[in-house]
Design a protein around this motif. Structure first.
Motif, PDB file in Angstrom:
ATOM      1  N   PHE A  21       0.835  -1.197   0.000  1.00 55.50           N
ATOM      2  CA  PHE A  21       0.000   0.000   0.000  1.00 55.50           C
ATOM      3  C   PHE A  21       0.876   1.255   0.000  1.00 55.50           C
ATOM      4  N   ILE A  22       1.898   1.270   0.840  1.00 54.56           N
ATOM      5  CA  ILE A  22       2.820   2.413   0.908  1.00 54.56           C
ATOM      6  C   ILE A  22       3.541   2.586  -0.428  1.00 54.56           C
ATOM      7  N   ASP A  51      -1.931   8.642   7.723  1.00 55.62           N
ATOM      8  CA  ASP A  51      -3.066   8.213   8.554  1.00 55.62           C
ATOM      9  C   ASP A  51      -4.376   8.422   7.798  1.00 55.62           C
ATOM     10  N   ARG A  52      -4.502   9.561   7.124  1.00 56.02           N
ATOM     11  CA  ARG A  52      -5.710   9.853   6.346  1.00 56.02           C
ATOM     12  C   ARG A  52      -5.857   8.837   5.214  1.00 56.02           C
ATOM     13  N   ASP A  59     -10.527   1.603   5.790  1.00 54.18           N
ATOM     14  CA  ASP A  59     -11.839   1.729   6.434  1.00 54.18           C
ATOM     15  C   ASP A  59     -12.953   2.013   5.436  1.00 54.18           C
ATOM     16  N   LEU A  60     -12.648   2.811   4.403  1.00 56.26           N
ATOM     17  CA  LEU A  60     -13.677   3.214   3.447  1.00 56.26           C
ATOM     18  C   LEU A  60     -13.552   2.508   2.097  1.00 56.26           C
ATOM     19  N   GLN A  61     -12.549   1.641   1.973  1.00 59.61           N
ATOM     20  CA  GLN A  61     -12.349   0.836   0.756  1.00 59.61           C
ATOM     21  C   GLN A  61     -12.134   1.688  -0.509  1.00 59.61           C
ATOM     22  N   ILE A  62     -11.425   2.798  -0.375  1.00 65.17           N
ATOM     23  CA  ILE A  62     -11.150   3.670  -1.514  1.00 65.17           C
ATOM     24  C   ILE A  62      -9.797   3.269  -2.105  1.00 65.17           C
ATOM     25  N   ASN A  63      -9.763   3.096  -3.423  1.00 62.04           N
ATOM     26  CA  ASN A  63      -8.524   2.659  -4.077  1.00 62.04           C
ATOM     27  C   ASN A  63      -7.544   3.834  -4.222  1.00 62.04           C
ATOM     28  N   ILE A  64      -6.354   3.529  -4.694  1.00 59.55           N
ATOM     29  CA  ILE A  64      -5.284   4.530  -4.817  1.00 59.55           C
ATOM     30  C   ILE A  64      -5.711   5.690  -5.703  1.00 59.55           C
ATOM     31  N   GLU A  65      -6.382   5.402  -6.806  1.00 59.01           N
ATOM     32  CA  GLU A  65      -6.828   6.456  -7.714  1.00 59.01           C
ATOM     33  C   GLU A  65      -7.835   7.369  -7.019  1.00 59.01           C
ATOM     34  N   ILE A  70      -9.221  12.464  -4.158  1.00 62.99           N
ATOM     35  CA  ILE A  70      -9.624  13.123  -2.915  1.00 62.99           C
ATOM     36  C   ILE A  70      -8.543  14.090  -2.453  1.00 62.99           C
ATOM     37  N   ARG A  71      -7.295  13.652  -2.525  1.00 56.86           N
ATOM     38  CA  ARG A  71      -6.166  14.509  -2.133  1.00 56.86           C
ATOM     39  C   ARG A  71      -6.148  15.779  -2.971  1.00 56.86           C
ATOM     40  N   HIS A  72      -6.336  15.618  -4.278  1.00 54.31           N
ATOM     41  CA  HIS A  72      -6.336  16.757  -5.187  1.00 54.31           C
ATOM     42  C   HIS A  72      -7.471  17.728  -4.845  1.00 54.31           C
TER      43      HIS A  72
END
Length: 95
Positions: A21-22, A51-52, A59-65, A70-72
């Motif tokens: 994941f990292i 952590d986010r 926890d929310l099952q959101i993929n890397i993309e 979300i970050r953007h």
């Protein structure tokens, strides 16, 4: 330097996450890792972000993309909030 960096292995063990994941976050340009003696390290300044991302992924099952999107969007919101504050300050100067 030792107090500012932690190996991926140590971090993943402590937070019970997969090292892949990292690495995926790094490959996507979401985080930056530091290489020392052929081992990858995470800088402590990135712990809050990580952590986010861990919460979003595990926890929310959101993929890397999705995390990247979300970050953007969060960066845009932060920028707009800063801009609003500047405009409010300018407005107060002209009143």
């Amino acid at each position: 330097m030792e107090t500012e960096l932690i190996t991926i292995t140590e971090y993943c063990f402590k937070y019970d996450i997969e090292p892949s994941f990292i690495i995926s976050l790094e490959d996507s340009g979401i985080i930056s890792l530091t290489i020392v003696n052929s081992e990858k390290y995470i800088h402590i300044q990135q712990f809050g972000e990580l952590d986010r991302y861990i919460h979003l992924h595990y926890d929310l099952q959101i993929n890397i993309e999705g995390i990247d999107a979300i970050r953007h969007l969060l960066q845009k919101v932060d920028h707009m909030q800063h801009e609003i504050q500047e405009l409010k300050s300018q407005l107060h100067l002209h009143q």
